[in-house]
Design an enzyme around this catalytic site. Structure first.
Site, short mmCIF file in Angstrom:
data_model
loop_
_atom_site.label_atom_id
_atom_site.label_comp_id
_atom_site.label_asym_id
_atom_site.label_seq_id
_atom_site.Cartn_x
_atom_site.Cartn_y
_atom_site.Cartn_z
CB SER A 1 -8.93 101.42 55.44
OG SER A 1 -7.96 100.86 54.45
CE1 TYR B 1 -7.85 105.70 52.20
CE2 TYR B 1 -6.97 103.76 53.26
CZ TYR B 1 -7.91 104.28 52.34
OH TYR B 1 -9.05 103.68 52.11
#
Length: 276
Positions: free
Chosen positions: A135, A148
């Site tokens: 990401s 995350y």
């Protein structure tokens, strides 16, 4: 994004083995591929279940006789402060986002190597590739996204190390780490969170989900095509979206205090928006 990848690959004539934890979504994807002259198998799978991932890999080999690519794409999000998150919430994110990638890579890498070796023995030239989805948040850390961030930074380190090992081995298999920015997927709607982020001046509940969704602007179909091009060109990493490219540049210029720079830039942008 996984569905978009499947459709692009089907158009290219690739046989597909699809997995998803959601059986309805999985069946819908399969139905969208019926007009293509390919073999498609589907499996309901929780990528956090190590034994299930290995069983799936074996069934894929049995059904398709070879494997050339694996796309480790499953992901979930959690919005919470570090202090406000429970250990079980952190484990939920890591089990799917990181360990799911590890299990998929470990289960399929030997099969991909064997498939490449067999093709060479048969006089064909085939390569193998592992595509792991990290990401933008695997490049920069953000408040409320510690779990995350941790999972996606881990995917990045794992994949970059894997790629170096594969290059040294000269085995015909490589790996690419993908760093998408805000992609229009269902990740915001399925995210978990708690009210601890109110301590950061952030909205909670539905407001947090709406804010998360505003960040997701890049079309998933276009993102899938960028991923396939990156794999075809054997890129070590791939940034998707202008947001990913800009924030990555900020991190490179201000490696120690990019967080402060981004925070101030966000505040200025909000003020300008308010004045409008």
């Amino acid at each position: 994004m996984g569905r978009a990848l499947a459709i692009h690959l089907a158009k290219m004539g690739c046989h597909l083995a699809l997995s998803d934890i959601n059986p309805e979504e999985l069946t819908q994807t399969q139905e969208m591929l019926v007009d293509y002259d390919i073999k498609t198998t589907i499996t309901v799978l929780d990528v956090a279940d190590k034994e299930a991932v290995y069983e799936w890999a074996n069934s894929v080999m049995a059904d398709h006789n070879k494997v050339n690519f694996i796309f480790n794409n499953a992901g979930v999000a959690l919005y919470s402060t570090v202090e406000g998150s429970s250990i079980s919430e952190l484990e939920w994110v890591m089990d799917i986002n990181f360990w799911g990638v590890v299990y998929g890579t470990k289960a399929f890498l030997p099969l991909i190597k064997n498939s490449v070796n067999q093709s060479q023995a048969d006089g064909a030239v085939e390569n193998g590739h592992i595509i792991n989805i990290s990401s933008l948040f695997g490049l920069t850390a953000q408040p409320s996204q510690s779990a995350y961030n941790a999972s996606k930074f881990a995917v990045r380190g794992f994949t970059e190390s894997l790629r170096q090992e594969l290059n040294i081995q000269c085995c015909g298999v490589s790996a690419t780490c993908i760093h998408p920015g805000g992609i229009k997927t269902n990740i915001a709607n399925s995210a978990r969170g708690n009210d601890s982020i109110s301590e950061l001046g952030m909205g909670t509940g539905d407001k947090a989900i709406r804010s998360f969704n505003k960040f997701l602007k890049f079309d998933a179909d276009d993102a899938a095509w960028v991923i396939l091009q990156a794999a075809a060109n054997d890129q070590s990493r791939c940034l998707i979206g202008n947001d990913a490219k800009v924030i990555d540049a900020v991190q490179r210029i201000f490696p120690s205090n990019y967080g402060t720079v981004l925070y101030r830039a966000t505040k200025i942008a909000r003020r300008l928006k308010t004045k409008r």
